[in-house]
Design an enzyme around this catalytic site. Structure first.
Site, PDB file in Angstrom:
ATOM      1  N   CYS B  86       5.243  -3.056  46.143  1.00 11.51           N
ATOM      2  CA  CYS B  86       4.787  -3.761  47.333  1.00 11.51           C
ATOM      3  C   CYS B  86       5.953  -4.466  48.014  1.00 11.51           C
ATOM      4  CB  CYS B  86       3.647  -4.714  46.952  1.00 11.51           C
ATOM      5  SG  CYS B  86       2.652  -5.212  48.358  1.00 11.51           S
ATOM      6  N   HIS B 195      -0.270  -1.359  43.480  1.00 14.13           N
ATOM      7  CA  HIS B 195       0.078  -2.290  42.401  1.00 14.13           C
ATOM      8  C   HIS B 195      -0.361  -1.749  41.044  1.00 14.13           C
ATOM      9  CE1 HIS B 195       1.215  -5.980  44.700  1.00 14.13           C
ATOM     10  NE2 HIS B 195       0.490  -5.419  45.649  1.00 14.13           N
ATOM     11  N   GLU B 197       0.342  -2.835  38.206  1.00 14.64           N
ATOM     12  CA  GLU B 197       0.065  -3.930  37.267  1.00 14.64           C
ATOM     13  C   GLU B 197      -1.368  -4.443  37.420  1.00 14.64           C
ATOM     14  OE1 GLU B 197       1.609  -4.317  40.078  1.00 14.64           O
ATOM     15  OE2 GLU B 197       1.344  -6.334  40.913  1.00 14.64           O
TER      16      GLU B 197
END
Lengths: 716, 219
Positions: B86, B195, B197
């Site tokens: 990002c 993302h 994560e």
């Protein structure tokens, strides 16, 4: 002093006389300004405080009350939360008004030592059929996403309603939730004479002067745009750095107390920290970092520049704290020290510009306000000609339609805790180091409050609880934002008084403490008063995070069951708190036993809308056969309270009926999940049938369709 | 594999990336403050999401001047792994570690939602556990994820198989050829808007992000 001066600052003649009597002299201009902000409704609550004492402070979990933000303790963790309004600034300058509303409440949370983990926004606007309302709506959403996304706190929930009553006065209520270890909580007080007072964060400028006394504590008259300079400007990047620096500073153990400079800025933080600690402070304005030159002492004291904190730090340890703030690129200066004598002394150059007893500043007068019950019209119930068409109309109503266009503009996942997403009843957050989590929601049906403020407020509390229960959470504690019109008008004040009594009685009954809150009065414009809107924010405990539940229908063949009883709809629901508690208890027990596959609260638009939402969210149909002895309109669209829609696997019907019977809760099997249609029959006669796809398109497109491409930015 | 998570002022996914590397992947992990210049001992550096320096001026435009970025360049030159997620992707393009740029989203809004991500090339260190064409459910959360580059660069990206991820189905932000993630020519620097994560634990709704971490841990 000329009357004009203190009156423009919002003080009455009587208040000014009291100040002169207390000081035994005329106040200086700086002192006058300080009293005007501290005694304003926004800070001192002179018109509402008497009734706020009705709220219970203790409940089923250990509660923390008495600081800027309150909370509860569970399993060694302090869960701190509070809601605050930023209504008038948002009406005047929607983007910055909303953004700084977000920033202010986040600061209230992390100054307690808790890391902010969630934001919720409860918003009210005029209908989206005119350009000004659209401008305010899009501006507020933009302000929230601008600030919240950058600052790294997920915006996970809230509510949005549109009504003509908010056209001249929107409502922007923001709630923030934070978590820390119980023994890490910081206090908002100064202590230990000789300790240092440190200013940290942004520089002080002329923005927001009189924000709380002038803007928030009077109703809008014509020419409201002239009040624009009283709105502050937010910088989420600085706030993000301030969060990290503050939490790092608190970890050192060298900070004695800390307070956000929010409403009334330096005045409020210095006076209230001194009063809370039973000491005095001596502050030198020459040391305050300023954004511009030539600021008068009273301007510095009144400025509501954002992203600032005041800390009380152990003597001799100042450098360690200053270094932390400097590392994060923030201003930090020792600006004063704690004194034994309980005076707030403000210096500028070689002059003392204010010398006031700390207690007096923090002791706003309490007023007895007149109240009178207004006449209210009884609502009329119109029966729809065609149920299917009526359901589509409801799904397209912006008050019911999906708010996805809004919440997808908010980062609702950052921090990796969001496990039940926005779009359902409440949002569930896990805690990474625990096997339990929390559910959060805001709620208020202001139309009910307008019809019957006492019952409407009780419904707001009950429905917020129901929102939590259907996710598998045990409702734990309440915060509120009490938005009402001009309290000086007795019919308006009656609404405030009755709603507060309703909330207080309901919370006592349910054993829920009100741990924090905010009052916003004077919400009225030349177009009239807002609806009475006592927004309830609530936090619940999901005792095992794996036992969380959500609204979408899950699987073909699951049984659809209604807990609670459907009554004839008269346009204003009644509520029996005992019945409500039983229904909630039965639902929660069933979820905790793992019997429930989906659960959804019945609210606006009744059973039909609840069923439609479960189908839309689950992308699957349902077929139902109803036989309750009420008319079709009440059955489908009645908004009777204390009802929850759940689904279970057919194997679990016996344990579920045991739970319902043991709790004395009526329940009915309505039908089954499956197919691509929502079909509702009553005694073999079809009442309603719609494809899920069609309902879904209506539900999701309603709000974007009301905004032109330029307003949504979308290419369609 | 030793992970380092860079912290710029304004980063806000640094703690998330740290959590996943340390507690989910169970790898030795440390934070690297933006003024540090020593990355020795690390095998993979993550530039996390957020709003470095408030993203004032232009996303990533100020962060590229942070002292740590010189070290990241050397780290990448030495063949070690760098992932920009990002805002991290934006910083990598600003710093010249990856070609192209990220414009404002086509609809001019921030978008936060789960999307289907297509693995366009599984012959990279970051996707070797995936199949080419496989879709992964991973969230996006950005206001400036509209990838763009000139025609020559695009040709180059294609020739070298540097396009690692594309959006399957609807293109959420208007990015060129639905590009969601690219790597450098050498294949050791990855930039992606989604993302991973946020999709590494079942409690959060998807574990498809683990495919990327697993690929990396095979090295």
């Amino acid at each position: 002093m000329e009357k004009k001066v203190y009156r423009e600052l919002g003080l009455t003649d009587a208040e000014f006389e009291r100040i002169v009597k207390t000081l035994d002299r005329e106040p200086t201009p700086t002192e006058t300004a300080m009293f005007s902000v501290e005694w304003s409704e926004h800070c001192g609550y002179p018109r509402s405080r008497k009734y706020l004492r009705l709220f219970p402070q203790k409940g089923k979990y250990e509660s923390l009350v008495g600081e800027d933000a309150g909370g509860i303790v569970y399993d060694g963790k302090a869960i701190i939360f509070k809601a605050e309004s930023h209504n008038h600034p948002s009406q005047v300058e929607p983007r910055q008004g909303a953004a700084t509303g977000v920033g202010g409440i986040i600061r209230d949370i992390f100054t307690t030592g808790a890391r902010p983990i969630a934001l919720l926004d409860s918003l009210r606007f005029g209908p989206l059929d005119n350009p000004l309302n659209k401008f305010i709506f899009s501006g507020v959403i933009d302000g929230i996403q601008f600030y919240g996304n950058c600052v790294g706190v997920p915006t996970v929930g809230g509510e949005i309603y549109f009504d003509e009553a908010y056209a001249g006065n929107c409502l922007v209520n923001v709630m923030c939730v934070g978590v820390c270890e119980r023994d890490e909580i910081a206090r908002a007080r100064a202590q230990g004479p000789g300790n240092s007072i440190i200013y940290a964060g942004s520089k002080t400028g002329r923005d927001g002067i009189g924000g709380c006394s002038v803007l928030a504590s009077s109703e809008f008259a014509a020419g409201e745009c002239e009040k624009r300079p009283t709105v502050q400007v937010g910088d989420p990047f600085t706030e993000k750095c301030l969060i990290e620096a503050t939490l790092e500073a608190l970890k050192t153990g060298l900070v004695v107390g800390i307070k956000d400079m929010g409403a009334a800025g330096l005045t409020c933080s210095s006076a209230e920290m001194a009063a809370a600690g039973g000491v005095g402070v001596d502050v030198d304005l020459d040391k305050v970092p300023l954004r511009e030159t030539g600021m008068e002492p009273w301007e510095i004291m009144m400025s509501e520049s954002q992203e600032r904190q005041l800390l009380c730090v152990q003597r001799g340890k100042e450098q360690a704290i200053l270094d932390i703030f400097h590392k994060w690129g923030l201003e930090a200066e020792v600006v004063g020290f704690v004194t034994e004598k309980k005076q707030v002394v403000i210096r500028s150059g070689d002059k003392i510009v204010a010398n006031l007893p700390a207690d007096e500043l923090a002791k706003a007068p309490i007023y007895e306000m007149a109240f009178e019950k207004p006449k209210t019209e009884k609502p009329k119930v119109k029966k729809p000609a065609n149920n299917s068409r009526h359901l589509l109309k409801l799904l397209a109503d912006p008050n019911i339609a999906s708010k996805k266009w809004v919440y997808e503009q908010y980062d609702h996942m950052v921090q990796l805790n969001t496990t039940v997403y926005p779009g359902g009843d409440a949002t569930v957050l896990r805690l990474k180091d625990k096997d339990w989590g929390i559910a959060v929601t805001t709620d208020c049906n202001a139309r009910y409050c307008q019809l019957d403020p006492y019952i409407g407020a009780q419904i707001a509390v009950s429905e917020a609880m129901r929102n939590l229960v259907v996710t598998g959470a045990d409702p734990a504690a309440v915060t509120d934002c009490l938005n009402f019109a001009n309290p000086e008008k007795p019919d308006r004040f009656y609404m405030f008084k009755s709603c507060v009594e309703g909330i207080a009685d309901a919370c006592k009954f349910y054993n829920l403490p009100v741990v924090s809150g905010n009052v916003s009065l004077y919400n009225e414009s030349p177009r009239g008063p807002i609806l009475p809107t006592p927004m309830i924010g609530m936090v619940g405990i999901v005792k095992h995070i794996n036992q969380r539940c959500s609204a979408p229908f899950k699987e073909k063949g699951d049984l659809i069951i209604l807990l609670g009883e459907t009554k004839t709809w008269t346009g204003m629901p009644d509520i029996d708190l005992k019945v409500e508690a039983k229904v909630q208890k039965a639902c929660l027990e069933a979820i905790q036993l793992g019997l429930v596959k989906s659960a959804h609260d019945l609210s606006e638009g009744g059973l039909a809308v609840a069923l439609a939402e479960c189908c839309i969210l689950g992308k699957i149909g349902a077929s139902l056969n109803l036989n309750e002895p009420v008319d079709n309109n009440s059955l489908l669209f009645g908004e009777g309270q204390s009802r929850i829609l759940i689904t279970i696997s057919p194997d679990n019907i016996f344990p579920l009926s045991d739970i319902a019977m043991l709790n004395d809760v009526p329940f009915q099997i309505l039908g089954k999940v499956g197919g691509a249609l929502l079909s509702i029959f009553k005694k073999q006669k079809k009442l309603l049938e719609l494809p899920v796809k069609k309902m879904s398109d209506t539900y999701y497109h309603a709000i974007p369709n009301l905004l032109t491409p330029a307003e949504t930015g979308e290419k369609r | 594999m030793k992970f380092g998570v860079i912290v710029f002022p304004g980063s806000n996914c640094d703690q998330d990336c740290y959590h996943v590397a340390k507690n989910v992947l169970k790898q030795p992990t440390k934070y690297v403050w933006h003024q540090e210049t020593d990355l020795s001992g690390l095998d993979c550096v993550i530039l996390p999401g957020g709003f470095s320096y408030g993203d004032y001026l232009r996303t990533g435009a100020i962060a590229r001047f942070s002292p740590v970025m010189e070290a990241v360049k050397k780290f990448a030159d030495s063949g070690k792994y760098v992932i920009g997620i990002c805002n991290g992707f934006q910083v990598l393009t600003e710093a010249g570690l990856l070609p192209g740029a990220l414009h404002r989203n086509r609809d001019l809004h921030f978008i936060c939602r789960h999307i289907e991500l297509k693995v366009a090339n599984n012959k990279t260190a970051f996707t070797s556990a995936c199949k080419t064409g496989q879709t992964l459910n991973i969230p996006i959360a950005h206001g400036e994820g509209n990838y763009t580059c000139d025609a020559a660069t695009l040709k180059e990206l294609k020739k070298n198989k540097q396009i690692v991820f594309t959006y399957a189905g609807e293109n959420p932000n208007g990015s060129l050829q639905s590009i969601a993630g690219i790597c450098n020519k050498r294949g050791n620097v990855l930039g992606m808007m989604p993302h991973p994560e946020r999709a590494s634990e079942a409690a959060l709704g998807s574990v498809d992000g683990m495919m990327i971490w697993r690929s990396l841990l095979k090295r």
